[in-house]
Structure formats: structure tokens, C-alpha cells
Design an enzyme around this catalytic site. Structure first.
Site, PDB file in Angstrom:
ATOM      1  N   TYR A   1       0.865  -1.174   0.000  1.00  0.00           N
ATOM      2  CA  TYR A   1       0.000   0.000   0.000  1.00  0.00           C
ATOM      3  C   TYR A   1       0.898   1.219   0.000  1.00  0.00           C
ATOM      4  O   TYR A   1       1.631   1.453   0.956  1.00  0.00           O
ATOM      5  CB  TYR A   1      -0.905  -0.035   1.234  1.00  0.00           C
ATOM      6  CG  TYR A   1      -1.759   1.198   1.479  1.00  0.00           C
ATOM      7  CD1 TYR A   1      -2.093   2.085   0.461  1.00  0.00           C
ATOM      8  CD2 TYR A   1      -2.243   1.469   2.759  1.00  0.00           C
ATOM      9  CE1 TYR A   1      -2.876   3.206   0.710  1.00  0.00           C
ATOM     10  CE2 TYR A   1      -3.038   2.581   3.013  1.00  0.00           C
ATOM     11  CZ  TYR A   1      -3.337   3.442   1.981  1.00  0.00           C
ATOM     12  OH  TYR A   1      -4.118   4.548   2.224  1.00  0.00           O
TER      13      TYR A   1
ATOM     14  N   LYS B   1      -1.956  -1.859  -3.804  1.00  0.00           N
ATOM     15  CA  LYS B   1      -2.800  -0.669  -3.910  1.00  0.00           C
ATOM     16  C   LYS B   1      -1.908   0.468  -4.348  1.00  0.00           C
ATOM     17  O   LYS B   1      -1.050   0.930  -3.595  1.00  0.00           O
ATOM     18  CB  LYS B   1      -3.489  -0.345  -2.590  1.00  0.00           C
ATOM     19  CG  LYS B   1      -4.281   0.976  -2.637  1.00  0.00           C
ATOM     20  CD  LYS B   1      -5.019   1.220  -1.348  1.00  0.00           C
ATOM     21  CE  LYS B   1      -5.443   2.669  -1.185  1.00  0.00           C
ATOM     22  NZ  LYS B   1      -6.334   3.167  -2.231  1.00  0.00           N
TER      23      LYS B   1
END
Length: 312
Positions: free
Chosen positions: A140, A168
Site C-alpha cells: 500500500y 494498492k
């Protein structure tokens, strides 16, 4: 987390009571909303969840509640690295994985300081892999406290270990997205989920596994609809209208976030408070009017793309 069709992975909010405690009833209703909207998975304990303002025990409890409500309907991932020595981060990764999540997410800014090199990050991620054998991981690119964006070469190497199944992406650059997709193609268990809705359609067409954006905390059904119809010839005009809608309203959805998202969901009929632990600025009358206007335009958009909302 990957799938042949495109998927929406919500970056989940954490509802709180007015006294500041985690509102587990509100969390249940919010999780059900994402599922009813057609989410392909759930990202619990992320920045939208105010993860830096939750204790480690609260992070685990929130994730467990999401898992209970999802009940295996979709995979759940959750963040598990919050700084300190690699061994300390590895210990919490193990605790988070024991909750039953599909993968534990590594925040890219937590393994090396902003002033430290990519080589140091790579070394520490290797140490984390060694210290967490058998645990599927993801990345992320969290923008706080600073953003560390992975290169396509880095992602290729990490995915090549067989341990990284989720990413992500917050680079905001479609060319970098395309490079990362090219570098990781042919790995069916891996999925890159784009956070930036300005180039959502282009990213999906380039091969992103789906979208993972804050806009889904206002109207998750719109993100699901886009994932389902982004390449439809019959819906091309509606897709263009929806893409432009996201571009036009980017600023208002980021200002005073996540208070604004909670207000919007409250306006839609979800019984949650707008309380946040994180100080995100003033939710004043000007911001409120902007959100009220956005709500009206959202209702009009639903008619344009012929979509029934999951909430009022």
C-alpha cells in the site's frame, strides 16, 4: 485478490460513536453496504480506517469484525506494518494474519525512512519476508507520513517471490501504472488496484485488476458499475459521463476527508456518526453545501446511467 473480471476493493472507513469509541454496529452496517454494492474484496485497517489513530488491539478487533460480517463472501486484506524494527513489524504481521485475512498489507513508507534508498527498502522487505514465512503480503503506497512509490522493477521482483498478491497503487501516473502492469503480467494470483479515479477507465483498460479508491466511501455502487462496464461499447457514453463525474468532483471528496464521506453516507441513510479521531480540518457550512450539491448531482447521475442505488 486477483480475478479475471475487474473488482472494487473498498478502503474501509471506521465508524465511531460520538464519544470516540469504535462503533462496531456501524462497522457491521458499513461492511454490509460494501458487500451489497458488489465489492470484490475488502481492505480493512487502512488510512481511510484512521489506522494510525487506532490501537493495535483496535486494529485487530476491527479486522475481525469485518471478517465476521463478510463471512467468506469476499477476501479481506488488512494493514500490518506500523514502523519500528523489522522483527517488531513481522510480529504484528503474524498477529494480523491470524485473524483470517487473505493477505497482510505492507505500508511502503514503514520499512525505510524518506531519506533512505530503495536498496534499503528492498533489503528490509527481504527481511520481512524471511520473518513471516508462508504469509501472503501486499503493498500500500500510503501517502502518510510520506509517500514511497515502488518502481515497476521493484514490484516485478517482489511479485516474483510468490508472496505478494496485492498492490494498492497511489502513484497517480498512468504511465507508471502501465509499466507496473507490464512488469507483473502473467502472474494470475497478483492484482494491482488503482486508487486514482482521474484515470480509472484508462487504468482498467490497461490491465489493472480493479479500483481501490476513497470515492467508494461515498457511492460504492458507482465504482462497481465502472468496473463492470468500463469497456462496454453499448455503455460507452455512460462510462464517459461517469469518468468525468469523478474528475469534476475530485477536490470536494478529498477535502476534510473522511468526515465528508461519513456525512455523505449519513445523508444517504447509513446510521453512522461523522466523528473522526484524526484531525482533518473544519467541516463548515461551505463544505456541507458542497456535499449537499454533490448528493443532488449523484442522484442525477444514477438516472443517467440507469443504476439503482444500494441506499436512498
Amino acid at each position: 485478490m486477483s480475478r479475471k473480471s475487474k473488482g472494487y476493493i473498498p478502503v474501509m472507513l471506521t465508524p465511531f460513536t460520538e464519544s470516540g469509541a469504535v462503533d462496531f454496529d456501524g462497522l457491521t452496517k458499513l461492511t454490509e453496504l460494501y458487500l451489497q454494492a458488489g465489492a470484490a474484496g475488502l481492505f480493512a485497517n487502512c488510512q481511510s480506517s484512521e489506522m494510525f489513530n487506532l490501537s493495535s488491539e483496535e486494529q485487530l478487533a476491527v479486522t475481525k469484525q469485518v471478517l465476521r460480517v463478510a463471512d467468506g463472501a469476499v477476501p479481506v486484506v488488512a494493514t500490518g506494518t506500523f514502523g519500528g524494527p523489522v522483527e517488531q513489524q513481522a510480529d504484528f504481521v503474524k498477529r494480523m494474519y491470524e485473524t483470517g485475512v487473505e493477505a497482510v498489507i505492507v505500508i511502503t513508507n514503514m520499512l525505510a525512512e524518506e531519506s533512505e534508498s530503495a536498496e534499503i527498502f528492498d533489503e528490509r522487505f527481504g527481511q520481512l519476508l524471511d520473518a513471516t514465512p508462508g504469509i501472503p503480503l501486499g503493498f500500500y503506497e500510503c501517502p502518510e507520513p510520506f509517500k514511497r512509490v515502488l518502481t515497476a522493477d521493484q514490484l516485478k521482483r517482489f511479485v516474483g517471490t510468490g508472496r505478494v498478491i496485492y498492490h494498492k497503487d497511489t502513484c497517480l501516473d498512468i504511465e507508471q501504472i502501465k509499466a507496473k502492469l507490464e512488469a507483473t503480467k502473467g502472474v494470475p494470483e497478483f492484482g494491482l488496484y488503482d486508487a486514482y479515479m482521474v484515470h480509472a477507465v484508462e487504468s482498467l483498460k490497461a490491465g489493472s485488476a480493479g479500483l481501490s479508491c476513497i470515492q467508494g466511501n461515498y457511492y460504492p455502487e458507482l465504482i462497481v458499475w465502472l468496473c463492470n462496464h468500463y469497456d462496454s461499447d453499448e455503455r460507452a457514453n455512460q462510462v464517459e459521463i461517469l469518468q468525468q463525474f469523478f474528475v469534476d468532483h475530485m477536490d470536494v471528496m478529498h477535502a476534510v476527508y473522511p468526515v465528508v464521506a461519513k456525512y455523505f453516507l449519513q445523508k444517504r441513510g447509513l446510521p453512522i456518526s461523522t466523528f473522526t479521531r484524526k484531525n482533518v480540518g473544519l467541516f463548515d457550512e461551505t463544505v456541507r453545501k458542497q456535499l449537499d450539491s454533490l448528493y443532488v448531482q449523484f442522484q442525477q447521475l444514477l438516472e443517467q446511467i440507469e443504476l439503482k442505488p444500494v441506499l436512498a
